[in-house]
Scaffold this active site. Structure first.
Site, PDB file in Angstrom:
ATOM      1  N   LYS A  97       0.806  -1.224   0.000  1.00 33.00           N
ATOM      2  CA  LYS A  97       0.000   0.000   0.000  1.00 33.00           C
ATOM      3  C   LYS A  97       0.842   1.278   0.000  1.00 33.00           C
ATOM      4  CE  LYS A  97      -4.227  -1.757   0.198  1.00 33.00           C
ATOM      5  NZ  LYS A  97      -5.174  -1.560  -0.915  1.00 33.00           N
ATOM      6  N   GLU A 119      -9.606   5.978   3.068  1.00 30.39           N
ATOM      7  CA  GLU A 119     -10.400   4.887   3.618  1.00 30.39           C
ATOM      8  C   GLU A 119      -9.447   3.728   3.898  1.00 30.39           C
ATOM      9  OE1 GLU A 119      -9.118   2.984   0.201  1.00 30.39           O
ATOM     10  OE2 GLU A 119      -9.735   5.080   0.386  1.00 30.39           O
ATOM     11  N   SER A 386       1.618  -9.747  -0.868  1.00 25.81           N
ATOM     12  CA  SER A 386       1.321  -8.313  -0.829  1.00 25.81           C
ATOM     13  C   SER A 386       1.468  -7.684   0.550  1.00 25.81           C
ATOM     14  CB  SER A 386      -0.094  -8.055  -1.360  1.00 25.81           C
ATOM     15  OG  SER A 386      -1.044  -8.811  -0.623  1.00 25.81           O
TER      16      SER A 386
END
Length: 402
Positions: A97, A119, A386
């Protein structure tokens, strides 16, 4: 089947569409900030100074490049293709991210914004956003569903430690969809001072293309690394798909390589029954949600259905528009892993490789466990790891007694 160079590299079109998907379906108030963001992003893309600054922070602060690790014991256990793990879990804050958060905070600075909103579902995007906001001294507010606040309490505390205000959202299902709704409401009210760092390859144009391009570093690195280590391209790429940023980041640089197959793994939850899963390609239909047109889990009246996944980051009713297009083109295959399969994969990777994966990433590992034994030993598979699973340990402990 390969996708032509024109098809993959000239999409989205000027309206932000990937065939019938994508676009910009937002209130009038947000049209101007989206157009401003689009213009600034495309300027930045061609600005050597912006790219230099982004590369610097990705290297020195975020921790790129990440290794492409040969999972020797997992490969031996499964008895098929060689498995390589793209170690995005080793990045600062623990997931992919931050690649996107870093790119977007630099854009926000260029535009003179003083306040950041985001968010978050699993909390990793929230932590990444709070991290870059703290680093550049910008005010930060994170919207998170009340259910996700409970199941990701550690990440809530991390965000607060970093100086962000975390707003629990109690509407609806109290998960990611509602968090996005609240973030968009905030943005409408505060467009002049505020930039919305959307966390996945979803939403109104230019977010899907922008987030994909910030995340493509995953695939660009993986491509160079596998060529260096194995002297050839992989046979198969596997990544989990929530909104789809880690998957499109891995897949995009390989789209024109016809020999490379790709599998996106959605959340099968408790099985493909209404409101028990979040597998949009296995029960979804065409619709518009939160700024874009894509595959959405909805009933016959167009009401958004509740979703379920053991992983907060995959627990979402829609999928990124580029994934919808790649699905229709049959360029990427989309499967799903159930909660139970993901939990089993979580344990297997921990025991065999000494790596505790995020529950989201465990869905991709679960797919590898199914596929790899059916492949030849001379074949190569890259699984995108990830994120890391520290955030999920308490939740897994409640489900699995060791």
């Amino acid at each position: 089947m390969g996708v032509s160079v024109v098809a993959s590299e000239q999409l989205p079109d000027a309206q932000g569409r990937f065939g019938p998907y994508g676009g910009r379906f937002v209130p009038e108030t947000l049209m101007h900030p989206l157009m401003e963001l689009e213009a600034e992003y495309f300027r930045a893309q061609h600005d050597p100074e912006f790219q230099r600054e982004l590369s610097y922070y990705l290297r020195e602060f975020v921790g790129r490049p990440t290794p492409l690790y040969f999972a020797e014991r997992l490969t031996r256990e499964l008895g098929g293709a060689k498995i390589f793990l793209k170690r995005e879990d080793l990045l600062h804050t623990g997931a992919h991210k931050i690649n996107n958060a870093m790119g977007q905070i630099l854009l926000a600075k260029r535009m003179g914004k003083t306040r950041i909103i985001a968010e978050t579902g699993a909390g990793q995007h929230g932590v990444a956003t709070a991290t870059v906001a703290a680093m550049f001294g910008l005010k930060c507010v994170i919207y998170m569903g009340a259910v996700d606040c409970e199941r990701q309490a550690l990440n809530v505390y991390r965000m607060k430690m970093l100086g962000a205000e975390v707003v629990p959202v109690h509407a609806g299902q109290k998960t990611l969809k509602e968090a996005v709704n609240e973030a968009m409401r905030d943005w409408v009210t505060n467009v002049r001072s505020t930039h919305y760092i959307l966390g996945t390859a979803y939403g109104a144009h230019p977010y899907p293309v922008m987030v994909r391009n910030f995340q493509r570093i995953i695939g660009d690195e993986a491509r160079a690394q596998i060529l260096e280590q194995e002297k050839r391209l992989p046979d198969l790429l596997i990544a989990c798909v929530g909104g789809g940023s880690n998957a499109i980041g891995l897949f995009y640089p390989f789209l024109n390589d016809a020999t490379v197959k790709m599998i996106g793994v959605e959340a099968g939850g408790e099985g493909i029954l209404p409101e028990k899963h979040a597998a949009r390609f296995h029960g979804g239909s065409l619709g518009v949600l939160q700024g874009t047109r894509s595959y959405i889990l909805q009933d016959e009246h167009g009401q958004i259905q509740s979703t379920h996944s053991v992983s907060a980051g995959l627990d979402y009713a829609a999928v990124g528009p580029e994934h919808a297009w790649l699905h229709d083109q049959k360029r990427v295959e989309y499967s799903y892993a159930t909660d139970d399969a993901a939990l089993a994969a979580f344990q297997k990777l921990a025991r065999l490789e000494g790596i505790i994966p995020a529950l989201e990433s465990s869905h991709a590992v679960a797919e590898a466990i199914v596929r790899v034994p059916k492949m030849g030993r001379d074949q190569l598979v890259i699984v995108n790891l990830s994120g890391r699973g520290d955030k999920d340990v308490a939740q897994v402990a409640a489900r699995i007694k060791l």
